[in-house]
Design a protein around this motif. Structure first.
Motif, PDB file in Angstrom:
ATOM      1  N   THR A   1       0.381  -4.204   0.849  1.00  0.00           N
ATOM      2  CA  THR A   1      -0.298  -3.558  -0.878  1.00  0.00           C
ATOM      3  C   THR A   1      -1.009  -2.434  -0.479  1.00  0.00           C
ATOM      4  O   THR A   1      -1.936  -3.404  -0.663  1.00  0.00           O
ATOM      5  CB  THR A   1      -0.463  -5.263  -1.417  1.00  0.00           C
ATOM      6  N   ALA A   2      -0.684  -1.442  -0.799  1.00  0.00           N
ATOM      7  CA  ALA A   2      -2.026  -0.505  -1.154  1.00  0.00           C
ATOM      8  C   ALA A   2      -1.516   0.888  -2.033  1.00  0.00           C
ATOM      9  O   ALA A   2      -0.454   0.913  -2.266  1.00  0.00           O
ATOM     10  CB  ALA A   2      -2.481  -0.094   0.486  1.00  0.00           C
ATOM     11  N   MET A   3      -2.432   1.576  -2.579  1.00  0.00           N
ATOM     12  CA  MET A   3      -1.645   2.712  -2.772  1.00  0.00           C
ATOM     13  C   MET A   3      -1.581   3.335  -1.406  1.00  0.00           C
ATOM     14  O   MET A   3      -2.578   3.527  -0.306  1.00  0.00           O
ATOM     15  CB  MET A   3      -2.785   4.196  -3.236  1.00  0.00           C
ATOM     16  N   TYR A   4      -0.568   4.620  -0.831  1.00  0.00           N
ATOM     17  CA  TYR A   4      -0.314   5.164   0.636  1.00  0.00           C
ATOM     18  C   TYR A   4      -0.499   6.261  -0.377  1.00  0.00           C
ATOM     19  O   TYR A   4       0.168   6.939  -0.793  1.00  0.00           O
ATOM     20  CB  TYR A   4       1.115   5.214   0.566  1.00  0.00           C
ATOM     21  N   TYR A   5      -1.562   7.396   0.965  1.00  0.00           N
ATOM     22  CA  TYR A   5      -1.505   8.593   0.727  1.00  0.00           C
ATOM     23  C   TYR A   5      -1.462   9.428   2.158  1.00  0.00           C
ATOM     24  O   TYR A   5      -1.174   9.230   3.094  1.00  0.00           O
ATOM     25  CB  TYR A   5      -3.209   8.848   0.803  1.00  0.00           C
TER      26      TYR A   5
ATOM     27  N   ALA B   1      -0.204  13.205   8.261  1.00  0.00           N
ATOM     28  CA  ALA B   1      -0.880  11.421   8.812  1.00  0.00           C
ATOM     29  C   ALA B   1      -0.955  10.556   6.987  1.00  0.00           C
ATOM     30  O   ALA B   1      -0.793  11.125   6.054  1.00  0.00           O
ATOM     31  CB  ALA B   1      -1.992  11.232   8.682  1.00  0.00           C
ATOM     32  N   TRP B   2      -0.447   9.563   7.633  1.00  0.00           N
ATOM     33  CA  TRP B   2      -0.111   7.947   6.372  1.00  0.00           C
ATOM     34  C   TRP B   2      -1.584   7.786   6.173  1.00  0.00           C
ATOM     35  O   TRP B   2      -2.208   6.775   7.399  1.00  0.00           O
ATOM     36  CB  TRP B   2       0.540   7.423   5.967  1.00  0.00           C
ATOM     37  N   PHE B   3      -2.667   7.351   4.743  1.00  0.00           N
ATOM     38  CA  PHE B   3      -3.469   6.772   4.683  1.00  0.00           C
ATOM     39  C   PHE B   3      -3.046   5.399   3.625  1.00  0.00           C
ATOM     40  O   PHE B   3      -1.853   5.911   3.186  1.00  0.00           O
ATOM     41  CB  PHE B   3      -4.877   6.998   4.861  1.00  0.00           C
ATOM     42  N   ARG B   4      -3.853   4.494   3.296  1.00  0.00           N
ATOM     43  CA  ARG B   4      -3.539   3.835   2.430  1.00  0.00           C
ATOM     44  C   ARG B   4      -4.786   3.030   2.054  1.00  0.00           C
ATOM     45  O   ARG B   4      -5.595   3.196   2.447  1.00  0.00           O
ATOM     46  CB  ARG B   4      -2.918   2.655   2.652  1.00  0.00           C
ATOM     47  N   GLN B   5      -4.969   2.758   0.669  1.00  0.00           N
ATOM     48  CA  GLN B   5      -6.206   2.351  -0.176  1.00  0.00           C
ATOM     49  C   GLN B   5      -5.878   0.936  -0.417  1.00  0.00           C
ATOM     50  O   GLN B   5      -5.362   1.245  -1.351  1.00  0.00           O
ATOM     51  CB  GLN B   5      -7.181   2.641  -0.472  1.00  0.00           C
ATOM     52  N   ALA B   6      -6.072  -0.206  -0.721  1.00  0.00           N
ATOM     53  CA  ALA B   6      -6.513  -1.029  -1.514  1.00  0.00           C
ATOM     54  C   ALA B   6      -7.407  -1.594  -2.061  1.00  0.00           C
ATOM     55  O   ALA B   6      -8.592  -1.156  -1.866  1.00  0.00           O
ATOM     56  CB  ALA B   6      -5.672  -2.380  -1.113  1.00  0.00           C
ATOM     57  N   PRO B   7      -7.138  -2.098  -3.288  1.00  0.00           N
ATOM     58  CA  PRO B   7      -8.124  -2.267  -4.512  1.00  0.00           C
ATOM     59  C   PRO B   7      -9.229  -2.700  -3.312  1.00  0.00           C
ATOM     60  O   PRO B   7      -8.839  -4.517  -3.256  1.00  0.00           O
ATOM     61  CB  PRO B   7      -7.573  -3.110  -5.551  1.00  0.00           C
TER      62      PRO B   7
ATOM     63  N   SER C   1       6.370  10.168  -2.470  1.00  0.00           N
ATOM     64  CA  SER C   1       7.066   9.480  -3.243  1.00  0.00           C
ATOM     65  C   SER C   1       8.285   8.099  -2.233  1.00  0.00           C
ATOM     66  O   SER C   1       7.399   7.946  -1.279  1.00  0.00           O
ATOM     67  CB  SER C   1       8.710  10.382  -3.473  1.00  0.00           C
ATOM     68  N   GLY C   2       9.038   7.392  -3.288  1.00  0.00           N
ATOM     69  CA  GLY C   2       9.429   5.985  -2.516  1.00  0.00           C
ATOM     70  C   GLY C   2       8.659   4.228  -2.135  1.00  0.00           C
ATOM     71  O   GLY C   2       9.194   3.820  -1.783  1.00  0.00           O
ATOM     72  N   GLY C   3       7.590   4.641  -2.967  1.00  0.00           N
ATOM     73  CA  GLY C   3       6.527   3.589  -3.816  1.00  0.00           C
ATOM     74  C   GLY C   3       7.536   2.171  -4.429  1.00  0.00           C
ATOM     75  O   GLY C   3       7.929   3.295  -4.668  1.00  0.00           O
ATOM     76  N   GLY C   4       7.213   1.278  -4.496  1.00  0.00           N
ATOM     77  CA  GLY C   4       7.331   0.537  -5.208  1.00  0.00           C
ATOM     78  C   GLY C   4       7.202  -1.123  -4.942  1.00  0.00           C
ATOM     79  O   GLY C   4       6.310  -1.407  -4.653  1.00  0.00           O
ATOM     80  N   SER C   5       7.928  -2.376  -5.206  1.00  0.00           N
ATOM     81  CA  SER C   5       7.277  -3.321  -5.673  1.00  0.00           C
ATOM     82  C   SER C   5       8.520  -3.721  -4.680  1.00  0.00           C
ATOM     83  O   SER C   5       9.578  -3.753  -5.628  1.00  0.00           O
ATOM     84  CB  SER C   5       7.136  -3.742  -6.628  1.00  0.00           C
TER      85      SER C   5
ATOM     86  N   GLN D   1      -1.023  13.074  -4.047  1.00  0.00           N
ATOM     87  CA  GLN D   1      -1.792  11.892  -5.122  1.00  0.00           C
ATOM     88  C   GLN D   1      -1.664  10.218  -4.689  1.00  0.00           C
ATOM     89  O   GLN D   1      -1.799   9.886  -5.382  1.00  0.00           O
ATOM     90  CB  GLN D   1      -0.399  12.456  -6.616  1.00  0.00           C
ATOM     91  N   GLY D   2      -0.805  10.202  -3.769  1.00  0.00           N
ATOM     92  CA  GLY D   2      -0.509   8.916  -3.409  1.00  0.00           C
ATOM     93  C   GLY D   2       0.759   7.945  -4.122  1.00  0.00           C
ATOM     94  O   GLY D   2       1.347   8.229  -5.315  1.00  0.00           O
ATOM     95  N   THR D   3       1.563   7.200  -3.212  1.00  0.00           N
ATOM     96  CA  THR D   3       2.590   6.298  -4.248  1.00  0.00           C
ATOM     97  C   THR D   3       2.384   4.430  -4.009  1.00  0.00           C
ATOM     98  O   THR D   3       1.297   4.118  -2.351  1.00  0.00           O
ATOM     99  CB  THR D   3       3.920   6.861  -3.195  1.00  0.00           C
ATOM    100  N   GLN D   4       2.350   3.978  -4.739  1.00  0.00           N
ATOM    101  CA  GLN D   4       1.679   2.516  -4.512  1.00  0.00           C
ATOM    102  C   GLN D   4       2.994   1.553  -3.897  1.00  0.00           C
ATOM    103  O   GLN D   4       4.237   1.619  -4.436  1.00  0.00           O
ATOM    104  CB  GLN D   4       1.413   2.291  -6.130  1.00  0.00           C
ATOM    105  N   VAL D   5       1.885   0.963  -3.162  1.00  0.00           N
ATOM    106  CA  VAL D   5       3.512  -0.145  -2.545  1.00  0.00           C
ATOM    107  C   VAL D   5       2.806  -0.873  -3.091  1.00  0.00           C
ATOM    108  O   VAL D   5       1.302  -1.616  -2.376  1.00  0.00           O
ATOM    109  CB  VAL D   5       3.401   0.236  -0.903  1.00  0.00           C
ATOM    110  N   THR D   6       3.676  -2.257  -3.274  1.00  0.00           N
ATOM    111  CA  THR D   6       3.225  -3.818  -3.769  1.00  0.00           C
ATOM    112  C   THR D   6       4.390  -4.822  -3.071  1.00  0.00           C
ATOM    113  O   THR D   6       5.645  -4.467  -3.037  1.00  0.00           O
ATOM    114  CB  THR D   6       2.918  -4.046  -5.525  1.00  0.00           C
ATOM    115  N   VAL D   7       3.505  -5.776  -2.154  1.00  0.00           N
ATOM    116  CA  VAL D   7       4.842  -6.260  -2.083  1.00  0.00           C
ATOM    117  C   VAL D   7       4.216  -8.378  -2.107  1.00  0.00           C
ATOM    118  O   VAL D   7       2.564  -8.381  -1.661  1.00  0.00           O
ATOM    119  CB  VAL D   7       4.232  -6.124   0.121  1.00  0.00           C
TER     120      VAL D   7
END
Length: 122
Positions: free
Chosen positions: A90-94, A35-41, A7-11, A114-120
């Motif tokens: 900016t990425a989906m953080y898992y 751990a945290w990972f992230r994946q951008a489109p 949780s905690g993702g946002g723009s 399931q991931g949480t989206q971070v958009t900067v």
């Protein structure tokens, strides 16, 4: 059954901050790696940070000094304070976990949220 909930993702605008949380439930033991990972489109998934069962931390080079990971044993959670965010963050953080070793080593991150989206934006 182990479950990880992010949780905690946002723009936010560049330079802003977000605090992500990964809460684990159904834990088979009290020592583990988170751990945290992230994946951008269009890009591969990349490592961001981790904390093992002894409290040892690791960070991806380009987030050092901006991101801080904290394992909260009382909540069975890994929090990620992200400051001075940049568009490239900016990425989906898992969230991921390894419960396969007694000492909580980060060997086999085989449980994922399931991931949480971070958009900067800039």
């Amino acid at each position: 059954q182990v479950q990880l909930v992010e949780s905690g993702g946002g723009s936010v605008q560049a330079g802003g901050s977000l605090r992500l949380s990964c809460v684990a439930s159904g834990l088979p033991r009290n020592t583990y790696c988170l751990a945290w990972f992230r994946q951008a489109p269009g890009k591969e998934r990349e490592f961001v940070t981790s904390i093992d069962g002894r409290g040892n931390t690791a960070y991806k080079d380009n987030v050092k000094g901006r991101f801080t990971a904290t394992k909260d044993l009382a909540r069975n959670a890994l929090d990620l304070q992200m400051n001075n965010l940049k568009p490239e963050d900016t990425a989906m953080y898992y969230c991921a976990a390894d419960f396969s070793t007694l000492r909580g080593y980060c060997y086999d991150l085989n449980t994922w949220g399931q991931g949480t989206q971070v958009t900067v934006s800039s």
